[in-house]
Design a protein around this motif. Structure first.
Motif, short mmCIF file in Angstrom:
data_model
loop_
_atom_site.label_atom_id
_atom_site.label_comp_id
_atom_site.label_asym_id
_atom_site.label_seq_id
_atom_site.Cartn_x
_atom_site.Cartn_y
_atom_site.Cartn_z
N UNK A 1 2.00 16.04 -14.50
CA UNK A 1 1.61 16.61 -15.80
C UNK A 1 0.53 17.68 -15.63
N UNK A 2 -0.44 17.42 -14.76
CA UNK A 2 -1.51 18.39 -14.52
C UNK A 2 -0.93 19.69 -13.97
N UNK A 3 -0.04 19.56 -12.99
CA UNK A 3 0.56 20.75 -12.36
C UNK A 3 1.37 21.53 -13.38
N UNK A 4 2.21 20.86 -14.15
CA UNK A 4 3.05 21.56 -15.13
C UNK A 4 2.20 22.25 -16.21
N UNK A 5 1.08 21.65 -16.57
CA UNK A 5 0.22 22.23 -17.60
C UNK A 5 -0.52 23.46 -17.08
N UNK A 6 -1.07 23.37 -15.87
CA UNK A 6 -1.94 24.43 -15.35
C UNK A 6 -1.20 25.53 -14.58
N UNK A 7 -0.06 25.19 -13.98
CA UNK A 7 0.73 26.19 -13.26
C UNK A 7 2.21 25.86 -13.34
N UNK A 8 2.86 26.25 -14.44
CA UNK A 8 4.28 25.93 -14.61
C UNK A 8 5.18 26.53 -13.53
N UNK A 9 4.69 27.54 -12.81
CA UNK A 9 5.49 28.18 -11.77
C UNK A 9 5.34 27.51 -10.40
N UNK A 10 4.48 26.49 -10.31
CA UNK A 10 4.23 25.83 -9.02
C UNK A 10 5.49 25.15 -8.52
N UNK B 1 0.81 -1.21 0.00
CA UNK B 1 0.00 0.00 0.00
C UNK B 1 0.85 1.27 0.00
N UNK B 2 2.03 1.17 -0.54
CA UNK B 2 2.88 2.35 -0.61
C UNK B 2 2.39 3.26 -1.73
N UNK B 3 2.83 4.47 -1.69
CA UNK B 3 2.40 5.43 -2.71
C UNK B 3 3.29 6.64 -2.70
N UNK B 4 2.75 7.74 -3.17
CA UNK B 4 3.47 9.01 -3.22
C UNK B 4 2.66 10.08 -2.51
N UNK B 5 3.35 10.97 -1.84
CA UNK B 5 2.73 12.13 -1.22
C UNK B 5 3.23 13.34 -1.99
N UNK B 6 2.29 14.12 -2.52
CA UNK B 6 2.64 15.24 -3.38
C UNK B 6 2.23 16.55 -2.71
N UNK B 7 3.18 17.45 -2.61
CA UNK B 7 2.94 18.79 -2.11
C UNK B 7 3.08 19.75 -3.29
N UNK B 8 2.11 20.62 -3.47
CA UNK B 8 2.18 21.61 -4.55
C UNK B 8 1.93 22.98 -3.93
N UNK B 9 2.90 23.86 -4.03
CA UNK B 9 2.74 25.24 -3.56
C UNK B 9 2.46 26.08 -4.80
N UNK B 10 1.28 26.73 -4.79
CA UNK B 10 0.78 27.32 -6.03
C UNK B 10 -0.07 28.56 -5.78
N UNK B 11 -0.22 29.35 -6.83
CA UNK B 11 -1.18 30.46 -6.85
C UNK B 11 -2.50 29.99 -7.45
N UNK B 12 -2.50 28.84 -8.11
CA UNK B 12 -3.66 28.33 -8.83
C UNK B 12 -4.30 27.14 -8.10
#
Length: 137
Positions: free
Chosen positions: A105-114, A47-58
């Motif tokens: 991919x979603x983050x890079x497409x919608x907020x490249x500065x994230x 049950x391992x996975x990834x934890x993703x943190x995104x610091x964003x304006x969007x």
């Protein structure tokens, strides 16, 4: 599993020096690596996975896209940059390993500065993942 891997690695290194047979050592390394991964899977589960943190304006756009495209929930936190003193929103999302690339991919497409941080997680318990045995009854 990792401790056994290190000990076996030391034994293989000494065997290579003593017997001067590199081919057998390479086969041994592959076998030991695979067996240590199997031991880790048995001990800790799959049950391992990834934890993703995104610091964003969007934050609104990204959280909506993650939910609509992957069906994953997102936790939002207000944060302040230590260097810039700028307020931002941090999104936190736990996903399975194969979903991490999709979020990237979603983050890079919608907020490249994230600012994106991806971390390994040993176990995820909750909705959409492993069910907590205490909550089943």
């Amino acid at each position: 599993g990792r401790f056994i891997l290190m000990m076996d690695g030391a034994v293989i290194a000494f065997a290579v020096l003593a017997y001067r047979n590199l081919e057998s050592a390479l086969y041994s390394v592959v076998t030991i690596y695979v067996s240590s991964m199997v031991i880790d899977q048995l001990l800790y589960g799959s049950d391992s996975g990834k934890l993703i943190f995104v610091i964003t304006k969007e934050a609104d756009t990204l959280s909506d896209a993650i939910f609509s495209q992957l069906g994953r929930g997102v936790t939002r936190m207000q944060v302040v940059g230590g260097y810039t003193r700028t307020e931002r929103t941090m999104l936190l999302c736990a996903v399975r390993r194969h979903e991490a690339a999709k979020i990237h991919a979603i983050v890079r497409k919608l907020d490249p500065q994230a600012f994106l941080i991806v971390s390994d997680v040993g176990e995820i318990i909750g909705e959409g993942f492993k069910v907590n045995a205490e909550n089943e009854s």
